[in-house]
Scaffold this motif. Structure first.
Motif, PDB file in Angstrom:
ATOM      1  N   ALA A 177      -8.878   2.386  -4.325  1.00 37.66           N
ATOM      2  CA  ALA A 177      -8.125   3.599  -3.534  1.00 37.66           C
ATOM      3  C   ALA A 177      -7.128   4.383  -4.288  1.00 37.66           C
ATOM      4  CB  ALA A 177      -7.286   2.692  -2.413  1.00 37.66           C
ATOM      5  N   GLN A 178      -6.449   3.723  -5.336  1.00 36.80           N
ATOM      6  CA  GLN A 178      -5.410   4.485  -5.970  1.00 36.80           C
ATOM      7  C   GLN A 178      -6.095   5.606  -7.048  1.00 36.80           C
ATOM      8  OE1 GLN A 178      -3.707   0.972  -8.320  1.00 36.80           O
ATOM      9  NE2 GLN A 178      -2.597   0.188  -6.891  1.00 36.80           N
ATOM     10  N   ARG A 179      -7.180   5.066  -7.445  1.00 36.00           N
ATOM     11  CA  ARG A 179      -8.020   5.988  -8.336  1.00 36.00           C
ATOM     12  C   ARG A 179      -8.719   7.163  -7.607  1.00 36.00           C
ATOM     13  NH1 ARG A 179      -9.864   4.867 -13.292  1.00 36.00           N
ATOM     14  NH2 ARG A 179     -11.865   5.772 -12.875  1.00 36.00           N
ATOM     15  N   LEU A 180      -9.079   6.835  -6.167  1.00 34.24           N
ATOM     16  CA  LEU A 180      -9.511   7.745  -5.318  1.00 34.24           C
ATOM     17  C   LEU A 180      -8.584   8.974  -5.035  1.00 34.24           C
ATOM     18  CD1 LEU A 180     -11.785   9.179  -3.492  1.00 34.24           C
ATOM     19  CD2 LEU A 180     -10.936   7.592  -1.623  1.00 34.24           C
ATOM     20  N   TYR A 181      -7.397   8.350  -4.757  1.00 33.50           N
ATOM     21  CA  TYR A 181      -6.334   9.191  -4.236  1.00 33.50           C
ATOM     22  C   TYR A 181      -5.849  10.311  -5.105  1.00 33.50           C
ATOM     23  CZ  TYR A 181      -6.095   5.970  -0.418  1.00 33.50           C
ATOM     24  OH  TYR A 181      -6.366   4.994   0.836  1.00 33.50           O
ATOM     25  N   VAL A 182      -5.781   9.773  -6.554  1.00 37.96           N
ATOM     26  CA  VAL A 182      -5.511  10.712  -7.549  1.00 37.96           C
ATOM     27  C   VAL A 182      -6.407  11.662  -7.864  1.00 37.96           C
ATOM     28  CG1 VAL A 182      -4.961  10.545 -10.168  1.00 37.96           C
ATOM     29  CG2 VAL A 182      -3.941   9.038  -8.663  1.00 37.96           C
ATOM     30  N   LEU A 183      -7.764  11.181  -7.844  1.00 39.88           N
ATOM     31  CA  LEU A 183      -8.930  11.973  -8.104  1.00 39.88           C
ATOM     32  C   LEU A 183      -8.948  13.099  -7.126  1.00 39.88           C
ATOM     33  CD1 LEU A 183     -11.746   9.385  -9.374  1.00 39.88           C
ATOM     34  CD2 LEU A 183     -10.480  11.437 -10.664  1.00 39.88           C
ATOM     35  N   ARG A 184      -8.660  12.763  -5.784  1.00 43.23           N
ATOM     36  CA  ARG A 184      -8.590  13.856  -4.714  1.00 43.23           C
ATOM     37  C   ARG A 184      -7.325  14.838  -4.957  1.00 43.23           C
ATOM     38  NH1 ARG A 184     -12.221  13.459  -0.671  1.00 43.23           N
ATOM     39  NH2 ARG A 184     -10.982  14.764   0.843  1.00 43.23           N
ATOM     40  N   GLY A 185      -6.371  14.669  -5.621  1.00 42.02           N
ATOM     41  CA  GLY A 185      -5.139  15.356  -5.923  1.00 42.02           C
ATOM     42  C   GLY A 185      -3.913  14.924  -5.417  1.00 42.02           C
ATOM     43  N   TYR A 186      -3.895  13.906  -4.755  1.00 44.14           N
ATOM     44  CA  TYR A 186      -2.696  13.265  -4.439  1.00 44.14           C
ATOM     45  C   TYR A 186      -1.706  12.708  -5.520  1.00 44.14           C
ATOM     46  CZ  TYR A 186      -4.403  13.013   0.209  1.00 44.14           C
ATOM     47  OH  TYR A 186      -5.003  13.293   1.382  1.00 44.14           O
ATOM     48  N   LEU A 187      -0.301  12.982  -5.472  1.00 50.88           N
ATOM     49  CA  LEU A 187       0.787  12.913  -6.376  1.00 50.88           C
ATOM     50  C   LEU A 187       1.620  11.925  -5.739  1.00 50.88           C
ATOM     51  CD1 LEU A 187       1.208  16.431  -7.821  1.00 50.88           C
ATOM     52  CD2 LEU A 187      -0.314  14.440  -8.867  1.00 50.88           C
ATOM     53  N   PRO A 188       2.537  10.940  -6.503  1.00 53.88           N
ATOM     54  CA  PRO A 188       3.275  10.169  -6.158  1.00 53.88           C
ATOM     55  C   PRO A 188       4.547  11.207  -5.503  1.00 53.88           C
ATOM     56  CG  PRO A 188       2.729   9.479  -8.160  1.00 53.88           C
ATOM     57  CD  PRO A 188       1.849  10.840  -8.067  1.00 53.88           C
ATOM     58  N   ASP A 189       5.037  10.486  -4.523  1.00 56.68           N
ATOM     59  CA  ASP A 189       5.990  11.489  -3.888  1.00 56.68           C
ATOM     60  C   ASP A 189       7.581  11.462  -4.696  1.00 56.68           C
ATOM     61  OD1 ASP A 189       7.106   9.130  -3.112  1.00 56.68           O
ATOM     62  OD2 ASP A 189       7.435   9.682  -0.902  1.00 56.68           O
ATOM     63  N   GLY A 190       7.518  10.768  -5.614  1.00 57.25           N
ATOM     64  CA  GLY A 190       8.691  10.708  -6.366  1.00 57.25           C
ATOM     65  C   GLY A 190       9.869   9.739  -6.000  1.00 57.25           C
ATOM     66  N   ARG A 191       9.609   9.013  -4.839  1.00 55.88           N
ATOM     67  CA  ARG A 191      10.740   8.311  -4.447  1.00 55.88           C
ATOM     68  C   ARG A 191      10.382   6.666  -4.816  1.00 55.88           C
ATOM     69  NH1 ARG A 191       9.797  12.122  -0.639  1.00 55.88           N
ATOM     70  NH2 ARG A 191      11.531  13.136   0.009  1.00 55.88           N
ATOM     71  N   GLY A 192       9.468   6.361  -5.603  1.00 57.50           N
ATOM     72  CA  GLY A 192       9.098   5.054  -6.004  1.00 57.50           C
ATOM     73  C   GLY A 192       8.511   4.110  -5.077  1.00 57.50           C
ATOM     74  N   ILE A 193       8.498   2.966  -5.147  1.00 58.66           N
ATOM     75  CA  ILE A 193       7.783   1.929  -4.299  1.00 58.66           C
ATOM     76  C   ILE A 193       8.426   1.767  -2.972  1.00 58.66           C
ATOM     77  CG2 ILE A 193       6.405   0.906  -6.146  1.00 58.66           C
ATOM     78  CD1 ILE A 193       8.202  -1.492  -5.915  1.00 58.66           C
ATOM     79  N   ALA A 194       7.864   1.324  -1.955  1.00 62.28           N
ATOM     80  CA  ALA A 194       8.517   0.761  -0.564  1.00 62.28           C
ATOM     81  C   ALA A 194       7.691  -0.315  -0.115  1.00 62.28           C
ATOM     82  CB  ALA A 194       8.431   2.010   0.391  1.00 62.28           C
ATOM     83  N   TRP A 195       8.529  -1.202   0.418  1.00 64.98           N
ATOM     84  CA  TRP A 195       7.982  -2.418   0.990  1.00 64.98           C
ATOM     85  C   TRP A 195       8.352  -2.332   2.804  1.00 64.98           C
ATOM     86  CZ3 TRP A 195       9.987  -6.932   3.879  1.00 64.98           C
ATOM     87  CH2 TRP A 195       8.898  -7.764   4.076  1.00 64.98           C
ATOM     88  N   ASN A 196       7.138  -2.120   3.557  1.00 67.12           N
ATOM     89  CA  ASN A 196       7.285  -1.960   5.105  1.00 67.12           C
ATOM     90  C   ASN A 196       7.868  -0.511   5.357  1.00 67.12           C
ATOM     91  OD1 ASN A 196       6.320  -3.873   6.488  1.00 67.12           O
ATOM     92  ND2 ASN A 196       8.063  -5.258   6.584  1.00 67.12           N
TER      93      ASN A 196
END
Length: 171
Positions: free
Chosen positions: A123-142
């Motif tokens: 899924a991580q690879r698919l989203y990057v290949l589709r053009g998704y970029l991290p929102d720049g806020r780091g990781i989140a839990w819940n």
């Protein structure tokens, strides 16, 4: 033939049974709740069937729990699953295309969160290949951003959130 339709009242037991058959915990009650949320226009659910057989689904939360998306009015693609025996046949791509097209009716931006352990690698690879970029806020839990030195469980609720601008697709 691949068909993508909204979740129907007949789907919850069939979907739960398909996941139980592969040992995944996706109870019928979850899909019954999704049907209620879809009826209330809170969470559309798109179901993929290949030659009439359930193959996968994806949901869109119009008002996500993740505050940065909620506050910016960014709908979030959630709970994206394709049964293992149907992967690598374009079903996931078709579901994502349909979810993004649905989001584009209300927003120029789509959001998505992805887990951080190896099961989420494809899924991580698919989203990057589709053009998704991290929102720049780091990781989140819940859906709550993690602060430095905070200890969290590495589970399905630990995620990195991404966005994709959809408006450029229409240009």
């Amino acid at each position: 033939m691949l068909e993508i339709t909204p979740l129907t009242a007949d789907d919850p037991p069939r979907i739960a049974q398909a996941f139980a058959a592969i040992g995944w915990d996706k109870p019928e009650a979850q899909f019954a709740r999704y049907l209620d949320e879809q009826t209330a226009d809170d969470r559309p659910v798109l179901v993929a069937r290949l030659d009439g057989e359930f193959a996968g689904y994806v949901t869109v939360m119009w008002v996500p729990q993740y505050a940065p998306f909620r506050e910016a009015g960014i709908p979030e693609i959630q709970d994206f699953n394709v049964l293992p025996q149907f992967r690598r046949r374009g079903i996931g791509t078709a579901l994502m295309d349909a979810a993004e097209a649905l989001i584009a009716t209300r927003s120029a931006t789509a959001g998505i969160g992805v887990g951080l352990y190896p099961d989420y690698g494809p899924a991580q690879r698919l989203y990057v290949l589709r053009g998704y970029l991290p929102d720049g806020r780091g990781i989140a839990w819940n859906a709550i951003p993690v602060t430095p030195m905070q200890e969290v469980m590495v589970d399905d609720d630990l995620a990195l959130f991404f966005t994709r601008e959809l408006i450029s697709d229409a240009e």
